[in-house]
Design a protein around this motif. Structure first.
Motif, short mmCIF file in Angstrom:
data_model
loop_
_atom_site.label_atom_id
_atom_site.label_comp_id
_atom_site.label_asym_id
_atom_site.label_seq_id
_atom_site.Cartn_x
_atom_site.Cartn_y
_atom_site.Cartn_z
N ALA A 208 0.82 -1.21 0.00
CA ALA A 208 0.00 0.00 0.00
C ALA A 208 0.85 1.26 0.00
N LEU A 209 2.13 1.12 0.33
CA LEU A 209 3.06 2.26 0.36
C LEU A 209 3.91 2.31 -0.91
N ASP A 210 3.49 1.61 -1.93
CA ASP A 210 4.25 1.48 -3.17
C ASP A 210 4.67 2.84 -3.74
N GLU A 211 3.72 3.77 -3.86
CA GLU A 211 4.03 5.07 -4.45
C GLU A 211 4.98 5.87 -3.55
N GLN A 212 4.81 5.74 -2.26
CA GLN A 212 5.71 6.43 -1.32
C GLN A 212 7.14 5.90 -1.46
N ILE A 213 7.27 4.60 -1.67
CA ILE A 213 8.59 4.01 -1.88
C ILE A 213 9.19 4.53 -3.18
N GLY A 214 8.38 4.58 -4.22
CA GLY A 214 8.87 5.07 -5.50
C GLY A 214 9.31 6.52 -5.44
N ALA A 215 8.66 7.31 -4.57
CA ALA A 215 8.99 8.73 -4.47
C ALA A 215 10.39 8.97 -3.92
N LEU A 216 10.98 7.95 -3.29
CA LEU A 216 12.36 8.09 -2.81
C LEU A 216 13.34 8.31 -3.96
N LEU A 217 12.90 7.97 -5.16
CA LEU A 217 13.75 8.12 -6.35
C LEU A 217 13.44 9.39 -7.12
N ASP A 218 12.62 10.28 -6.55
CA ASP A 218 12.28 11.51 -7.27
C ASP A 218 13.49 12.41 -7.44
N ARG A 219 14.42 12.34 -6.50
CA ARG A 219 15.68 13.08 -6.67
C ARG A 219 16.68 12.18 -7.39
N ARG A 220 17.79 12.75 -7.81
CA ARG A 220 18.80 11.97 -8.54
C ARG A 220 19.46 10.96 -7.59
N ILE A 221 19.27 9.68 -7.90
CA ILE A 221 19.88 8.60 -7.13
C ILE A 221 20.69 7.72 -8.08
N ALA A 300 23.54 12.74 4.99
CA ALA A 300 22.63 12.61 3.84
C ALA A 300 21.20 12.80 4.30
N PRO A 301 20.81 14.00 4.74
CA PRO A 301 19.45 14.22 5.24
C PRO A 301 18.39 13.91 4.18
N GLY A 302 17.38 13.15 4.62
CA GLY A 302 16.30 12.80 3.72
C GLY A 302 16.60 11.62 2.82
N ARG A 303 17.82 11.08 2.93
CA ARG A 303 18.21 9.97 2.06
C ARG A 303 18.64 8.74 2.85
N VAL A 304 18.16 8.65 4.09
CA VAL A 304 18.44 7.48 4.93
C VAL A 304 17.11 6.85 5.32
N VAL A 305 16.92 5.62 4.94
CA VAL A 305 15.67 4.89 5.18
C VAL A 305 15.94 3.81 6.23
N ARG A 306 15.06 3.73 7.22
CA ARG A 306 15.17 2.69 8.24
C ARG A 306 13.96 1.77 8.12
N ILE A 307 14.23 0.47 7.94
CA ILE A 307 13.16 -0.52 7.80
C ILE A 307 13.09 -1.33 9.08
N GLY A 308 11.94 -1.30 9.76
CA GLY A 308 11.76 -2.04 10.99
C GLY A 308 11.86 -1.15 12.21
N GLY A 309 11.48 -1.69 13.34
CA GLY A 309 11.48 -0.90 14.57
C GLY A 309 10.16 -0.19 14.74
N ALA A 310 10.09 0.58 15.80
CA ALA A 310 8.82 1.22 16.16
C ALA A 310 8.53 2.47 15.35
N GLY A 311 9.50 2.99 14.64
CA GLY A 311 9.32 4.23 13.92
C GLY A 311 9.73 5.41 14.77
N TYR A 312 10.33 6.38 14.18
CA TYR A 312 10.87 7.50 14.94
C TYR A 312 10.35 8.84 14.45
N GLY A 313 9.24 8.82 13.74
CA GLY A 313 8.63 10.05 13.29
C GLY A 313 9.19 10.59 12.00
#
Length: 383
Positions: A208-221, A300-313
């Protein structure tokens, strides 16, 4: 398949790869049901072998199938309290004397999507040649493949077939990888109540978060670094490979452990780098995961993704609450869905055809061009 649409959602829905990613929850349920139906038979095969305290378990495969072993080995070492080694079939074939230097009773577990890669059968044959006492478990998505046929009637072999649909028709291994990992874990540990439903439900939430995941590539990666410890190191390696495969190498995938990344590899981080950290469920290990996230967020602000855990906002945190408390090898089945979706988005963005990123045949779904040479050591020369 030729892509003629520019819309990313249309492209994904037209590809077998996207369908294979999306059907993983159903494949996990079917895999669990298949093993449940054969529980008595499989237990009868394994029990006398596991009763030997000197037994060495070797998990083998090539490419993604090798990384399956890397994910599973730490979990089985902990669960069984015995020696479990992950060794690629490519290493077995190239250097069998080094891999089988100790002539111990061995259970060789071979992972194979098709079982038609040259190293698959060669590795099991070399094990038979070098070891006095060896048994085989073949976990495969193709019961018509060469590896399954080679072991179908052998009294010292157990062939475990995955649901037919896990034999991915796309280039990259997706449902085949996760289903084989799950099958091996269930084979040795049994099925915990509700575990497969929990994994399936959490994967559906990621879809359900597919588009949100894809948006991580909106900047040059230009490169994505995956970091994880223990079982999640193998998962990081598989995640990096998915990106390389589906983008035909146009986006570079790298992997390391959170602690190891500081020892030089961190130099790769620049404005075109995305970093994904797989957070361990082990509270001790997770301290190091969170430390590297904090450090890299400053670089690298905004370019670090954490998968798992309780979430940190953070908008780049992807908690997996329904499977908190499970060992990392199980949680990795869901976490890798993130990497599969990200790689698919990157493939489309790069103008590749996800089902066949290498139309010129430079890289193939089943490895070609490998000559397997006969080893000079014969059975009669065994020490």
């Amino acid at each position: 398949m030729t892509i003629i649409h520019n819309d990313a959602q249309v492209v994904r829905e037209l590809t077998a790869t996207y369908a294979e990613i999306r059907r993983q929850p159903r494949m996990w349920r079917e895999t669990a049901a298949a093993l449940r139906a054969r529980r008595d038979e499989m237990s009868a095969f394994l029990a006398p072998r596991l009763a030997d305290p000197s037994l060495r378990i070797v998990l083998a495969g090539a490419g993604t199938s090798a990384f399956a072993g890397d994910v599973i080995a730490p979990a089985l070492r902990s669960a069984l309290g015995r020696r479990v080694d992950a060794v690629a079939t490519t290493d077995i074939v190239a250097s069998p004397a080094a891999v089988f230097a100790e002539d111990l009773p061995t259970l060789l577990i071979s992972f194979a999507r098709s079982g038609n890669s040259p190293e698959s059968t060669a590795a099991t044959e070399l094990a038979n040649q070098f070891l006095t006492e060896v048994s085989h478990v073949v976990i495969t998505c193709d019961l018509e493949g060469e590896l399954a046929h080679a072991h179908a009637d052998a009294p010292t072999s157990l062939v475990v077939g995955m649901p037919e649909e896990t034999n991915d028709s796309g280039f990259a291994m997706t449902s085949s990888f996760t289903s084989m990992v799950l099958a091996c874990l269930l084979l040795f540990e049994g099925e915990r109540n509700g575990i497969v439903d929990a994994l399936s439900g959490e994967a559906e939430r990621l879809f359900a978060l597919d588009e949100q995941i894809g948006a991580l590539l909106d900047r040059r990666i230009e490169r994505v670094v995956y970091l994880g410890a223990g079982s999640l190191t193998g998962l990081a390696q598989e995640s990096a490979l998915k990106l390389l495969e589906l983008t035909a190498g146009t986006v570079v995938g790298l992997f390391d452990s959170p602690l190891g990344f500081r020892h030089g590899p961190k130099a790769v981080v620049d404005d075109a780098t995305l970093i994904v950290v797989y957070r361990s469920d082990d509270a001790y290990t997770a301290q190091y995961d969170d430390d590297i996230v904090t450090e890299l967020q400053g670089i690298a602000p905004g370019r670090v993704v954490r998968i798992g855990g309780a979430g940190y906002g953070s908008p780049t945190d992807y908690p997996l609450p329904a499977i908190d408390g499970l060992p990392d090898a199980y949680r990795g089945l869901v976490a890798v869905v993130f990497a599969q979706l990200l790689a698919l988005h990157a493939s489309v963005k790069a103008g590749c055809t996800p089902d066949n990123p290498f139309p010129g045949g430079t890289v193939n779904r089943v490895v070609q061009g490998v000559t397997v040479y006969p080893h000079p050591r014969s059975e009669d020369a065994r020490a």
